[in-house]
Write a protein that holds these residues in place. Structure first.
Motif, PDB file in Angstrom:
ATOM      1  N   THR A 142       0.816  -1.210   0.000  1.00 54.62           N
ATOM      2  CA  THR A 142       0.000   0.000   0.000  1.00 54.62           C
ATOM      3  C   THR A 142       0.853   1.265   0.000  1.00 54.62           C
ATOM      4  O   THR A 142       0.566   2.202  -0.734  1.00 54.62           O
ATOM      5  CB  THR A 142      -0.953   0.034   1.209  1.00 54.62           C
ATOM      6  OG1 THR A 142      -0.199  -0.184   2.394  1.00 54.62           O
ATOM      7  CG2 THR A 142      -2.036  -1.020   1.098  1.00 54.62           C
TER       8      THR A 142
ATOM      9  N   SER B  17      -1.420  -0.411  -3.800  1.00 54.99           N
ATOM     10  CA  SER B  17      -1.386   1.048  -3.679  1.00 54.99           C
ATOM     11  C   SER B  17      -2.622   1.665  -4.332  1.00 54.99           C
ATOM     12  O   SER B  17      -3.150   2.656  -3.846  1.00 54.99           O
ATOM     13  CB  SER B  17      -0.101   1.619  -4.273  1.00 54.99           C
ATOM     14  OG  SER B  17       0.016   1.286  -5.641  1.00 54.99           O
TER      15      SER B  17
ATOM     16  N   TYR C 158      -5.768   1.594  -2.102  1.00 52.02           N
ATOM     17  CA  TYR C 158      -5.182   1.927  -0.796  1.00 52.02           C
ATOM     18  C   TYR C 158      -6.208   1.998   0.336  1.00 52.02           C
ATOM     19  O   TYR C 158      -6.111   1.290   1.339  1.00 52.02           O
ATOM     20  CB  TYR C 158      -4.441   3.270  -0.906  1.00 52.02           C
ATOM     21  CG  TYR C 158      -3.738   3.688   0.345  1.00 52.02           C
ATOM     22  CD1 TYR C 158      -2.503   3.148   0.659  1.00 52.02           C
ATOM     23  CD2 TYR C 158      -4.297   4.608   1.228  1.00 52.02           C
ATOM     24  CE1 TYR C 158      -1.844   3.525   1.812  1.00 52.02           C
ATOM     25  CE2 TYR C 158      -3.640   4.987   2.389  1.00 52.02           C
ATOM     26  CZ  TYR C 158      -2.416   4.437   2.671  1.00 52.02           C
ATOM     27  OH  TYR C 158      -1.768   4.804   3.831  1.00 52.02           O
TER      28      TYR C 158
END
Lengths: 444, 358
Positions: free
Chosen positions: A79, B78, B81
């Motif tokens: 992330t 990502s 997220y």
């Protein structure tokens, strides 16, 4: 960009610092529980089994906290550090995937059996499940430190034209010279934490005059495990790990020791002082001449490179933070050895349980090994900065390119709030278990 | 080699959904149907010794994804997220709900953690369904506006929603009507699955009622699945092209519908485990159908500028993938042994385990 890096780093630092408060106890404590259980099997004295059962309750609570705060660690590589993951995933993904497959399944499958299966399994198999939980937790530490070691001292890789790191030697990940010293050093640190917790709780029972029979067993076991591990954490494991830093990251070594200038005729060891990075000097220092050269190279006049020999672009990003972390770790380690030596002498003279000031000290010491372990990890991690992969990939080049700083700050605040709640709940429940104390049962 | 790891990853993901799926489902049932303390206890016992090990499959799936398909891992983690971090928070709430409830005997304390466990389970089922929806719908890889990429071709970022809630908008959101539909399917399917697990593993008084619940929810599930099939062409103009190309893939939809239709007989099953078997078939078939419809894509691109992430362009390098096979096979055998031991020790009905009563 600056904000993005700052919040990404803060979030990782905060979540990993909080997470590691739990595994450092479970890794050490699992060994001590296995010891109590083994002692019970050999002597058939119920006290040992009751002790094992009591610490299993603390262990289970800690383990749950470790698991729930551990899952975010694996997710955050993707992330928040997506570019780093993309470039190095083929290598560090190996050791992280192995951790999941080899150790987490082992731990989680047998923890259930260990906690609920004593009657079902019988004493010998119950001991075995405890041993497997211990094995799983140490294997997990080993594979995490294998990952860490590759970032500190990359081996067995090549870099493709597109910047990707690819593995070309699997064995090298495990014969990495950085790995074994770091692993052993870390495991000894973890044992120190569990020893002080066991001894500190025991001291509380003796001083409180409640469960004092268990109190004596806990103090004795904690002091002996603690003394052995706090000696081993300094020598040979700490010494060995430090020599790796001298060899592979000399600029980090200079910064953590606070050596701004190379000294002719051998370097002094700095005990106390505040680094003034702007003016490249150390304020208010107390130092002993030539000791650092001797400890590092076993020669009084060996040359230790100071920060002046390196270009500022490779300086660790936070020199004072690195210096303080290292000195806090070493300072506390020295205090641990001193206190535990005194306690061991009194134990040997059979006077420990009446030496009130040592019991009080042991009780108040409980938080300090946590601080020392955390400071030790900060030394390693701040020492690696400004790199993610030492000398090869900079931290600024590893973050997720599309996650804005506002989104990261949002999740960082969420983690802070959630972990504050978790921490309070943990303290409340652990306090309740400790206050209630061990229960005595009759098996024989 | 890429194909081997693709199959491993999908197999592990399916196992994760089937195992942790019954935990989530048990949580949803707990939230809506367990009114008496006795029923709640039965549900906790049914998942007590398993849920922790089930969750490890998520970590293992994450680990294998990271190692075998690092580009996909980096891009999707990502890009998604916010929902991923929220999934983490929900997992934390769910776990502490289960673990901390029994530590203090007090009605308010227990009520708090019961709700935390139930609501987190419900939201997790919803989020995982939505996640699946996002993967089949695809994302704007490279964040292209007017034919120009704002980022490297495999990176993207999705907000939780956009104002139109449409799977067609140029700037997509994570929640649109299509992904939400899959989210609801996730909730209903896992509720059925969890109810079947409770029927299988306990002698609870709730079981008769749960059979009716499974029957009713199964009607809802069938309708939702049919709606999703008829709207599939909206997100993918040629939704069945892989099934035309490889006709053996039809086995997956057949398994899916065997699962659904089998469950309509839930009230007359001779053995309590049959319901669980059929909901497992549904989950397996449904996931396999969904992922094979987009194969070899792992994450489709919704623009014409940047290519989709596929099994081949998102994989790690050859040597790493080959050497990984050795340790993976050893680990997989060990995991199988642990599971056999675990499910044998805790075989049969679980009413007397006494989970959470330390």
């Amino acid at each position: 960009m600056e904000d993005m890096i700052f919040y990404d780093r803060m979030q990782f630092a905060f979540t990993i610092t909080f997470h590691y408060l739990f595994p450092q106890l479970t890794m050490g404590l699992s060994l001590m529980i296995v010891y109590f259980k083994w002692k019970f099997l050999r002597t058939q004295i119920d006290k040992y089994n009751d002790a094992a059962k009591f610490w299993m309750k603390i262990f289970a609570l800690n383990f749950a906290m470790g698991v729930v705060t551990g899952i975010p660690m694996e997710f955050q590589f993707g992330t928040n550090w997506a570019k780093f993951s993309e470039l190095t995933g083929g290598i560090i993904g190996q050791t992280l995937a192995m951790e999941g497959m080899f150790s987490f399944f082992l731990e989680s499958s047998f923890l259930g059996l260990f906690l609920f299966g004593e009657k079902l399994l019988g004493q010998k198999l119950h001991f075995l499940t405890g041993f497997l939980v211990f094995l799983g937790s140490w294997a997990s530490g080993y594979l995490i430190i294998a990952t860490h070691s590759w970032m500190q001292h990359p081996v067995g890789y090549e870099i493709l034209e597109n910047g990707k790191f690819v593995l070309n030697n699997f064995g090298a990940l495990f014969s990495n010279p950085w790995l074994l010293p770091s692993f052993l050093h870390n495991q000894m640190g973890s044992l120190i934490t569990s020893s002080f917790v066991v001894a500190g709780v025991g001291a509380f029972y003796i001083l409180n005059n409640k469960h004092s029979e268990f109190g004596k067993l806990f103090v004795k076991t904690g002091v002996i495990f603690g003394l052995v591990s706090s000696l081993l954490v300094a020598f040979p494991t700490g010494d060995w790990a430090a020599k790796n830093v001298v060899k592979y990251q000399p600029v980090t070594f200079a910064a953590m020791e606070g050596i701004f200038e190379t000294e002719e005729g051998g370097s002094e060891i700095i005990l106390i002082g505040q680094p003034d990075v702007e003016n490249k000097k150390l304020d208010n220092k107390i130092a002993v001449p030539n000791i650092l050269s001797f400890l590092t190279y076993q020669k009084w006049d060996a040359e230790i490179k100071g920060l002046n020999e390196f270009d500022e672009s490779v300086y660790p990003t936070n020199i004072p933070g690195l210096y303080y972390s290292y000195h806090i770790m070493v300072g506390l380690g020295t205090i641990f050895i001193g206190l535990l030596l005194l306690a061991a002498v009194q134990l040997f003279r059979k006077k420990l349980y009446k030496t009130k000031w040592i019991l009080w000290s042991l009780m108040f010491m409980i938080p300090f090994p946590y601080i020392a372990n955390t400071a030790g990890w900060y030394t390693a991690e701040l020492g690696r900065q400004p790199w993610l992969v030492y000398n090869l990939l900079r931290t600024v080049d590893g973050i997720s390119p599309t996650v804005s700083s506002g989104n990261t700050l949002f999740t960082l605040l969420g983690f802070i709030g959630l972990y504050l709640l978790l921490g309070l709940l943990f303290l409340m429940l652990a306090g309740k278990i400790i206050y209630k104390g061990p229960e005595t049962t009759k098996l024989n | 080699m890429e194909l081997f790891w693709y199959i491993v990853l999908m197999a592990m993901f399916t196992i994760y959904v089937i195992l942790d799926g019954y935990d989530f489902g048990a949580g949803i049932i707990h939230l809506f149907y367990a009114k008496k303390e006795k029923d709640k206890k039965a549900i906790r016992n049914a998942i007590g010794p398993f849920w922790d090990a089930n969750e490890v499959w998520l970590i293992a799936v994450g680990g294998v994804l990271f190692f075998a398909f690092p580009t996909l891992y980096a891009s999707s983690f990502s890009g998604f997220y916010l929902p991923l971090i929220m999934i983490l928070w929900l997992l934390i709430f769910r776990a502490i709900g289960l673990e901390l409830r029994g530590q203090i005997h007090n009605k308010i304390w227990e009520a708090i953690w019961d709700k935390a466990f139930g609501i987190a389970s419900l939201l997790l089922a919803l989020f995982f369904g939505i996640a699946l929806g996002n993967i089949v719908r695809g994302v704007n890889l490279g964040m292209v506006t007017d034919g120009v990429s704002a980022h490297e071709p495999h990176f993207f970022f999705l907000p939780l929603w956009n104002s139109t809630f449409s799977p067609h908008a140029e700037h997509l959101g994570i929640i649109d009507w299509f992904t939400l539909l899959l989210g609801v399917i996730g909730v209903v399917a896992l509720a059925i699955h969890g109810a079947n697990w409770i029927i299988f593993k306990t002698n609870s008084d709730l079981n008769q009622k749960l059979k009716q619940v499974v029957f009713n929810l199964n009607i809802v599930l069938l309708i939702l699945v049919i709606i999703s099939l008829f709207s599939w062409h909206i997100i993918d103009p040629k939704p069945f092209h892989n099934f035309v190309k490889y006709s053996w893939l039809w086995i997956f939809p057949i398994i899916t519908f065997t699962g659904i239709f089998g469950l309509f007989k839930v009230k007359s099953f001779k053995k309590d485990g049959f319901g669980f078997l059929f909901s497992t078939l549904f989950l397996f078939g449904g996931l396999a159908t969904t992922v094979s419809s987009i194969f070899p894509n792992l994450l489709p691109s919704t623009n014409n500028v940047n290519p989709s992430l596929t099994v081949y362009n998102a994989a790690a390098h050859e040597y790493g993938l080959s050497v990984g096979v050795y340790w993976f096979v050893i680990a997989a055998v060990l995991v199988a042994i642990y599971m056999v031991i675990q499910y044998r020790v805790f075989k049969g009905k679980m009413d007397d385990v006494g989970y959470g009563e330390h």
